[in-house]
Design a protein around this motif. Structure first.
Motif, mmCIF file in Angstrom:
data_model
loop_
_atom_site.group_PDB
_atom_site.id
_atom_site.type_symbol
_atom_site.label_atom_id
_atom_site.label_comp_id
_atom_site.label_asym_id
_atom_site.label_seq_id
_atom_site.Cartn_x
_atom_site.Cartn_y
_atom_site.Cartn_z
ATOM 1 N N VAL A 131 -53.473 -41.797 92.032
ATOM 2 C CA VAL A 131 -54.757 -42.497 91.894
ATOM 3 C C VAL A 131 -54.862 -43.141 90.514
ATOM 4 C CG1 VAL A 131 -57.254 -42.193 91.840
ATOM 5 C CG2 VAL A 131 -55.898 -41.059 93.609
ATOM 6 N N ARG A 132 -54.434 -42.422 89.497
ATOM 7 C CA ARG A 132 -54.455 -42.997 88.140
ATOM 8 C C ARG A 132 -53.539 -44.202 88.026
ATOM 9 N NH1 ARG A 132 -54.475 -37.441 86.674
ATOM 10 N NH2 ARG A 132 -52.211 -37.520 86.303
ATOM 11 N N ALA A 179 -56.111 -43.107 96.939
ATOM 12 C CA ALA A 179 -55.537 -42.130 97.857
ATOM 13 C C ALA A 179 -56.509 -40.989 98.072
ATOM 14 C CB ALA A 179 -54.205 -41.599 97.316
ATOM 15 N N GLU A 180 -56.511 -40.460 99.296
ATOM 16 C CA GLU A 180 -57.350 -39.332 99.665
ATOM 17 C C GLU A 180 -56.463 -38.223 100.217
ATOM 18 O OE1 GLU A 180 -60.111 -40.738 102.492
ATOM 19 O OE2 GLU A 180 -61.037 -42.237 101.160
ATOM 20 N N LEU A 181 -56.739 -37.004 99.806
ATOM 21 C CA LEU A 181 -55.946 -35.859 100.236
ATOM 22 C C LEU A 181 -56.812 -34.921 101.064
ATOM 23 C CD1 LEU A 181 -53.440 -34.016 100.182
ATOM 24 C CD2 LEU A 181 -54.314 -33.056 98.042
ATOM 25 N N GLU A 191 -42.281 -39.143 98.147
ATOM 26 C CA GLU A 191 -41.541 -40.355 98.497
ATOM 27 C C GLU A 191 -42.420 -41.334 99.253
ATOM 28 O OE1 GLU A 191 -38.823 -43.113 98.430
ATOM 29 O OE2 GLU A 191 -38.560 -41.163 97.453
ATOM 30 N N ALA A 192 -43.296 -40.839 100.129
ATOM 31 C CA ALA A 192 -44.187 -41.730 100.878
ATOM 32 C C ALA A 192 -45.136 -42.465 99.934
ATOM 33 C CB ALA A 192 -44.963 -40.930 101.913
ATOM 34 N N LEU A 193 -45.706 -41.759 98.948
ATOM 35 C CA LEU A 193 -46.593 -42.413 97.990
ATOM 36 C C LEU A 193 -45.824 -43.411 97.121
ATOM 37 C CD1 LEU A 193 -48.825 -39.404 96.855
ATOM 38 C CD2 LEU A 193 -49.425 -41.265 98.414
ATOM 39 N N ARG A 245 -55.170 -48.590 100.606
ATOM 40 C CA ARG A 245 -55.850 -47.310 100.779
ATOM 41 C C ARG A 245 -54.943 -46.363 101.557
ATOM 42 N NH1 ARG A 245 -59.501 -45.276 104.708
ATOM 43 N NH2 ARG A 245 -60.926 -43.705 103.849
ATOM 44 N N THR A 246 -54.744 -45.148 101.025
ATOM 45 C CA THR A 246 -53.783 -44.201 101.569
ATOM 46 C C THR A 246 -54.457 -42.868 101.845
ATOM 47 O OG1 THR A 246 -52.046 -45.279 100.254
ATOM 48 C CG2 THR A 246 -51.517 -43.147 101.226
ATOM 49 N N ARG A 247 -54.107 -42.274 102.971
ATOM 50 C CA ARG A 247 -54.651 -40.974 103.356
ATOM 51 C C ARG A 247 -53.503 -39.999 103.564
ATOM 52 N NH1 ARG A 247 -57.039 -45.008 105.715
ATOM 53 N NH2 ARG A 247 -55.685 -44.908 107.545
#
Length: 447
Positions: free
Chosen positions: A323-324, A329-331, A354-356, A367-369
């Protein structure tokens, strides 16, 4: 030790004269040229035979059919009306000079071997007829234009040596016909070699460019396969290092328990003491062998990999760091996760990592979940990103898929399944399902 008698001047080998070397080279080149003229350098496969679309594969056949349908009646008309050749003889010459055009798609050199003598025969036949005011000799206009297409087809398919040999024979035939009847020759004897050279240069350039592109594509394919294999080996080495830390922890526990068992459990028989001592000795020996293997695997001198390996307890820190870096991203991490084996714990962390990293490289700002859940038997790791909303271009326009190699290798190691692929809205999805019971049989892969 025996010595051979000195050679007399007559026995001493003399250096070969330069003229003999030139003659030998000329003979060798002539043999190669003759072989090239008699043996096509390509299989009887038309151009564009490997095209995916059918209409492209049919283009060469349509072209040769159109050329034949055009030049056959035109040649016959010119020979009969303009030069006064008898209908039967004109028909034979027209067929011999134009029908082989049907072979240009797959055997242009053989077509040239038929058309070239037929054109020479046609020039000799025209010598038996009176000179016409508008007559062009030795190469009538249809013959001249038709021959240009033949030369172009030969240059597109044959080697440079064969192309030069074909042009040399064409120029020689034009020169001989011109000298045999200079009063009838009116310029086409020079036009044919000149324009043939132009068409052959064009064809040769196109052919060389196609060959270079094919070789470049083949080399890129080889390089891509080598990079994928190297990435796979590097990831396997990294997994082996991490597995050492996992196994070494359990082996250390076994060693401590085996050493302390006689002190913790009173009244053990001597045989049990010996059994615990043997277990501890075997565990220490295994640890020694693994440390020796680890020294080889870590021969690159990397210090960071000697730190404790991360797990699900550090996923929150990983997401915060992402996020920084500018990725929203949301976890979603299940609060009640069962005991996760260390190999699965580490693999889940690496898959998320690796996905991030892939999202940052290929879809910055998307936007990533991240979701990590468990049903008691399996651990499910899901990373889904939307389409990038920022106008900034991605750090990498095209991906090689090497990051997915490591994910698949880790999932395969734990006996799980991995499903990856693009989403209809332009995003991407990574879903891993890892078994929590090491003894459970691996589930069939979804992709």
């Amino acid at each position: 030790m025996t010595t051979s008698p000195p050679r007399t001047p007559a026995e001493t080998p003399r250096p070969q004269p330069a003229a003999d070397g030139l003659v030998s080279a000329a003979r060798r080149n002539l043999r190669k040229s003759a072989h090239g003229l008699s043996h096509p350098s390509h299989p009887p496969v038309p151009p564009l035979a490997g095209a995916r679309k059918r209409w492209r594969r049919l283009v060469p056949y349509v072209v040769v059919l159109a050329l034949t349908a055009l030049f056959l009646p035109v040649t016959l008309t010119v020979l009969t009306n303009q030069y006064g050749v008898a209908d039967a003889l004109a028909g034979l010459l027209a067929v011999a000079q134009t029908a082989p055009l049907l072979m240009l798609a797959h055997r242009p050199l053989q077509a040239w071997w038929i058309i070239f003598p037929a054109d020479i025969l046609g020039a000799l036949v025209l010598l038996g007829y009176p000179s016409q005011p508008m007559g062009i000799w030795p190469w009538p206009p249809p013959t001249l234009i038709c021959y240009f297409f033949v030369m172009l087809a030969v240059a597109l398919r044959e080697t440079r040596r064969t192309v030069i040999s074909v042009w040399a024979l064409t120029a020689a035939a034009s020169l001989v016909l011109h000298l045999s009847a200079t009063d009838r020759s009116n310029g086409t004897s020079a036009l044919l070699p000149a324009f043939s050279a132009v068409f052959m240069v064009i064809g040769a350039v196109i052919r060389e460019r196609g060959v270079a592109q094919r070789r470049l594509a083949e080399q890129e394919t080889i390089n891509e396969a080598e990079r994928a294999q190297r990435t796979l080996l590097e990831e396997r080495t990294r997994i082996a290092r991490e597995l050492h830390d996992v196994v070494a922890h359990h082996m250390s526990v076994i060693t401590v328990q085996a050493d302390s068992a006689p002190y913790r459990i009173s009244g053990l028989p001597e045989q049990a003491h010996e059994e615990f001592a043997a277990i501890a000795a075997s565990a220490r020996e295994s640890l020694t062998e693994m440390r020796r293997l680890l020294t080889v695997l870590r021969s690159d001198g990397t210090e960071g990999e000697r730190a404790p390996q991360p797990g699900l307890d550090r996923v929150q820190q990983l997401v915060e760091a992402t996020v920084r870096a500018g990725l929203p991203a949301e976890l979603s991490l299940s609060a009640r996760l069962p005991d996760v084996p260390q190999a699965v714990d580490l693999s889940a962390y690496r898959i998320v990592q690796e996905a991030l990293a892939n999202v940052l490289r290929h879809a910055p700002g998307a936007r990533t979940r991240i979701s990590i859940t468990s049903d008691g038997a399996h651990l499910t790791v899901l990373v889904v990103n939307d389409r990038a909303e920022q106008p900034d271009s991605p750090l990498e326009a095209t991906g090689t898929g090497h990051g997915l190699v490591g994910m698949r290798e880790r999932v395969r190691l734990t006996g799980g399944t991995l499903d990856t692929g693009p989403l209809p809205d332009g995003g991407f999805r990574v879903a891993a399902r890892l078994p929590l019971d090491p003894a459970a049989p691996p589930a069939p892969e979804d992709s």
